[in-house]
Design an enzyme around this catalytic site. Sequence first.
Site, PDB file in Angstrom:
ATOM      1  CG  HIS A  17       5.639   3.511  -0.753  1.00  0.00           C
ATOM      2  ND1 HIS A  17       5.376   4.671  -1.439  1.00  0.00           N
ATOM      3  CD2 HIS A  17       4.482   2.801  -0.795  1.00  0.00           C
ATOM      4  CE1 HIS A  17       4.125   4.664  -1.893  1.00  0.00           C
ATOM      5  NE2 HIS A  17       3.549   3.540  -1.506  1.00  0.00           N
ATOM      6  CE  LYS A  41      -9.749   6.680 -12.917  1.00  0.00           C
ATOM      7  NZ  LYS A  41     -10.402   6.984 -11.693  1.00  0.00           N
ATOM      8  NE  ARG A  90      -1.635   2.981   3.433  1.00  0.00           N
ATOM      9  CZ  ARG A  90      -1.787   3.420   2.203  1.00  0.00           C
ATOM     10  NH1 ARG A  90      -1.322   4.596   1.878  1.00  0.00           N
ATOM     11  NH2 ARG A  90      -2.389   2.697   1.295  1.00  0.00           N
ATOM     12  CB  SER A 128       1.566   8.231  -3.569  1.00  0.00           C
ATOM     13  OG  SER A 128       2.493   7.230  -3.286  1.00  0.00           O
TER      14      SER A 128
END
Length: 166
Positions: A17, A41, A90, A128
């Site tokens: 990032h 979630k 990516r 992440s």
Amino acid sequence: MTIAVYPGSFDPVTLGHLDIIERASRVVDRLIVGVLNNSMKTPMFTVAERVELLKRVTGAIPNVEVRSFGGLLVDFAHETGASVIVRGLRAVTDFEYELQMSQTNRKIAPDVDTVFFTTNLEYAYLSSSIVKEVAMYEGNISEFVSPEVEQAIWEKIKSSEKKGSL
Ligand code: ADP
């Protein structure tokens, strides 16, 4: 003056990032990193914590600002006066979703265009979720995130273990 927004979950911000943020900040006048306040979630970090971490790792780049937002991305772009949305690509797997999103956004807001930065090869595998996965098993994450973020991840894992969650 070109203002761009770079939206994402950033749970937490990785070196991938950061690479996009640094590169995008060189081609626009102002870059607003937008942390999406969505119903992810099981986020590791709260939106406020993600904003804080992003602020710390981007502190040295003067034309970068970090904010959180909810609702439609194009509304956030309009609110901030941005005419550009920045996204990172990516691999081919990102492509279909990103294409669909950018076309939808252009349909509802023709004045806002999406610009893609292809990932630095060094970070092409990085996400992440991968960082969190490796960290859960106490693997070395120092090549994936900045030291501040690494520290925050270890603290988060330690405090969740104490509470019996995770
Ligand atoms: P989202 O939940 O929208 O996928 P992320 O926080 O995962 O949000 O990512 C935000 C943006 O950053 C996306 O455009 C994503 O493709 C890009 N990105 C994520 N990791 C990398 C990386 N390693 N290299 C380049 N771009 C990346």
